[in-house]
Design an enzyme around this catalytic site. Structure first.
Site, PDB file in Angstrom:
ATOM      1  CB  SER A 140      82.647 -55.846 -14.094  1.00  0.00           C
ATOM      2  OG  SER A 140      81.681 -56.272 -15.050  1.00  0.00           O
ATOM      3  CE1 TYR A 153      78.690 -55.364 -10.217  1.00  0.00           C
ATOM      4  CE2 TYR A 153      78.702 -55.243 -12.620  1.00  0.00           C
ATOM      5  CZ  TYR A 153      79.231 -55.737 -11.440  1.00  0.00           C
ATOM      6  OH  TYR A 153      80.305 -56.589 -11.483  1.00  0.00           O
TER       7      TYR A 153
END
Length: 282
Positions: A140, A153
């Protein structure tokens, strides 16, 4: 020619689903794995619509269960005789700040987003080494730029990128190419699956309420038509890496993602770092 086999995790929706169908369309025998095979209807329908249902095989794999990972890889190799590529895609988002959420979400985020990736990598590497294969991991932009209210995260994605950046030259020395793919905003079920009640979350945020509200408003704008990608668009670079003659270590999936990580990364594709660290092994 023997059909090459790729194993992809997290294929019930989103990028994983699109990558599975895309890989099958590119001629790969695709082992599409998910924690709950009962959720395979959308994948199988997409494969049928693309005319590649015969190239997509659904198997159960829970990346947080070591036995599930080992058994799945062993079964794939036993059935197909080889494993040519792995796409680590399974993951889960965690929104909130550590003071209010405590350690639970941090450990959960690391378990699925990091340790699950390491577990599958460990199981797959001997077979990828035998085939001269490829190890592709969907991370990501949050694995490059730490983002407010995403500590758990982003920490997990940072860990994945560090692990893969360290592994890449070692794997290359035995013929395995390693790459990470960094999507930005993607309109998919990944966000929906977090099931966040924003008003309730802001109300419960106490002293962080104002900052959280501002962050949520900014994030929602990033999922607009001008900035976000479809799952199919984000999956295209993943599929392309399966057969690419040159495999850069780091690939962003859109101009938006490249612009987002650019202030942090002078080495956008990771080639400079790999040249340096790879030289240590020669």
């Amino acid at each position: 020619m023997t059909t090459k086999t790729v194993l992809i995790t997290g294929t019930s929706s989103g990028i994983g689903l699109a990558a599975a169908v895309g890989a099958a369309r590119a001629g790969w025998h695709t082992v599409a794995t998910m924690r709950e095979p009962g959720r395979a209807d959308a994948l199988l329908e997409a494969a049928r619509a693309a005319g590649v249902a015969d190239k997509v095989q659904v198997r159960r794999l829970d990346v947080t269960e070591a036995t599930s990972v080992a058994d799945c890889v062993a079964e794939v190799v036993a059935e197909h005789g080889r494993l040519d590529a792995v796409v680590n895609n399974a993951g889960a988002g965690f929104a909130g700040t550590v003071e209010q959420q405590g350690m639970g979400p941090v450990r959960a985020a690391m378990e699925v987003n990091y340790f699950g990736v390491v577990e599958l990598t460990l199981a797959a590497l001997p077979h990828l080494r035998a085939s001269g294969g490829r190890l592709i991991t969907v991370t990501s932009v949050g694995g490059v730029v730490g983002q407010p209210f995403n500590e758990a995260y982003c920490a997990a994605k940072f860990a994945v990128e560090g692990f893969m950046e360290s592994l890449a030259p070692v794997a290359a020395s035995v013929g395995v190419r390693v790459a990470v793919v960094e999507p930005g905003a993607v309109t998919s079920e990944f966000v929906t699956n977090q099931q966040i009640d924003v008003p309730a979350m802001v109300e419960a945020a106490g002293p962080y309420g104002g900052a959280l509200q501002a962050y949520v408003e900014r994030t929602m704008k990033s999922y607009g038509a001008d900035t976000s990608q479809t799952s199919e668009e984000a999956a295209e670079p993943v599929v392309a890496l399966l057969d690419a003659s040159e495999v850069p270590f780091r690939v962003q999936t859109s101009d938006w993602a490249r612009e987002f990580v650019a202030p942090k990364l002078a080495d956008l594709d990771g080639s400079a770092v790999q040249t340096v660290t790879g030289g240590w092994l020669r």
